[in-house]
Design an enzyme around this catalytic site. Structure first.
Site, mmCIF file in Angstrom:
data_model
loop_
_atom_site.group_PDB
_atom_site.id
_atom_site.type_symbol
_atom_site.label_atom_id
_atom_site.label_comp_id
_atom_site.label_asym_id
_atom_site.label_seq_id
_atom_site.Cartn_x
_atom_site.Cartn_y
_atom_site.Cartn_z
ATOM 1 N N ASP A 74 18.683 13.964 7.675
ATOM 2 C CA ASP A 74 18.607 12.761 6.848
ATOM 3 C C ASP A 74 20.019 12.275 6.539
ATOM 4 O OD1 ASP A 74 18.891 15.093 5.199
ATOM 5 O OD2 ASP A 74 18.386 13.909 3.427
ATOM 6 N N GLU A 139 18.201 16.629 2.374
ATOM 7 C CA GLU A 139 19.431 17.168 1.797
ATOM 8 C C GLU A 139 20.101 16.122 0.928
ATOM 9 O OE1 GLU A 139 23.405 18.732 1.160
ATOM 10 O OE2 GLU A 139 22.903 16.818 2.068
HETATM 11 ZN ZN LIG Z 1 25.534 16.715 4.569
#
Ligand SMILES: [Zn+2]
Length: 387
Positions: A74, A139
């Site tokens: 992501d 994340e």
């Molecule tokens: Zn990162």
């Protein structure tokens, strides 16, 4: 299929995987790893109040030791696309650099981990051990439906890891500058001092909370928390806001509040630090200041991976490829390493972080090639040739 780090990185950059969207990035990784002989699992995790997020776990080999590559596909949003020189999801090469959101944080790193692992497996398909990929799509977002749940899921199936490389961008200036062998913890607290509202002309009828707040806050910042440890800087407390919210110049306010955040080293746990803070406030407040202290829950503990053979393999591979002996550091913010370290030692090494989260995020193609070689060399050192 072209398994060069550049080709892999370009394919990943063309997937618009702004958290929590998968954008095709995990599907691409799945197809490449499956073709190379990995067993691949795609997992969607959910939690009320947060978006569902897709994640990927893959393993090649059944034996031990088991080395895990960890990362995320992501990315943060590109912002105003018109300010970019190239389409942030175009995977455009301009001169010697590959442009795009995630080029360094961290689709470029993921591409290098894949290229390094695939090159090693082509060389020694029957090596004794296992190589895994733990790739999250959560994340940069709330980080709730990502690495933690992925690790729990893997543990539930009986997966046991011996060591992990997290490919976040760790180098400040040049590839080879810095390996992260730990991270500081983070703890946030709030103090509210109660007083008594009143007219400034009649202070004896009021109780101003502001001088009291200043006094007890200074007890938190004047004496250092510690002086650092072998691998960590001194812990640091920053007061991040002081709020009274009083619009009137002739009113003594009823209460005053402050927030602080501490980045702490391996001397402390969140509990021991909270006790220290509570103790300092108690002493400074004496019997005269009425206050409350609230600490926010944290999962950001300080951790250290002792510089052992595994760290040595990585440092040696970095030096062999870049000519630079990397600094072993514990600086910077928190990362997903703090979750993985519950299960196995984690070392972080990736690309140069300079353009991460910025307009025109980009990576030199030469860095991609060298990082893939570094990862391959780590695997060669980690899985010794049978004699
Ligand atoms: Zn990162």
């Amino acid at each position: 299929m072209d398994h060069s780090p550049l080709a892999l990185a370009q394919s990943l950059l063309r997937c618009p995987s702004v958290t929590p969207a998968e954008g095709g990035a995990l599907a691409f990784i799945e197809s490449v790893l499956r073709e190379a002989g990995f067993e691949v699992h795609r997992l969607v995790f959910s939690e009320p109040g947060t978006p569902d997020v897709e994640n990927l776990y893959a393993r090649y080999g059944k034996g031990e030791p088991y080395l895990l590559f960890a990362g995320h596909t992501d990315v943060v949003p590109p912002g105003d696309v018109s300010r970019w020189r190239h389409d942030p999801f175009g995977g455009v090469i301009d001169g010697s650099e590959l442009h795009g959101r995630g080029a360094v944080d961290m689709k470029g790193g993921v591409a290098c981990m894949m290229a390094g692992a695939l090159a090693f497996i082509r060389e020694r398909p029957d090596f004794k051990g296992s190589i895994g990929f733990l790739i999250t799509g959560d994340e940069e977002g709330p980080a709730i439906n990502g690495t933690v749940k992925l690790l729990d899921w893997a543990k539930g199936r009986g997966e046991r890891f011996d060591a992990c490389i997290l490919g976040e961008p760790t180098n400040p200036n040049r590839l080879g500058d810095m390996i992260k062998i730990g991270r500081r913890g983070s703890l946030t607290g709030h103090v509210v001092v109660e007083g008594k509202q009143g007219h400034v002309a009649y202070p004896h009828l009021a109780d101003n909370p502001i001088p009291n707040l200043m006094r007890i806050l200074s007890a938190l910042i004047t004496k250092p928390l510690d002086h650092g440890t072998e691998h960590f800087d001194a812990s640091n407390l920053e007061v991040t806001t002081v709020d009274v919210g009083n619009p009137a110049a002739n009113v003594i306010p009823a209460s005053a509040r402050a927030t602080f955040n501490i980045r702490f080293n391996d001397i402390w746990t969140p509990q021991s630090l909270e006790e220290e803070i509570a103790c300092r406030l108690r002493e400074a407040a004496g019997n005269t200041v009425r206050y409350t202290l609230t600490m926010e829950p944290t999962n950001a503990f300080a951790f250290l991976t002792e510089p052992n053979a595994f760290v040595g393999f990585i440092a040696d591979a970095v030096e062999a490829e870049t000519g630079i002996r990397p600094k072993l550091s514990t600086t910077g913010g928190t990362s997903d390493a703090r979750f993985i370290v519950r299960d196995c030692p984690v070392v972080e090494f990736g690309l140069v972080g300079q353009t991460m989260h910025q307009v025109d995020e980009r990576v030199p193609v030469a860095d991609l090639d060298r990082l893939a070689v570094i990862y391959r060399k780590v695997l060669e050192a980690y899985f010794p040739e049978a004699v």
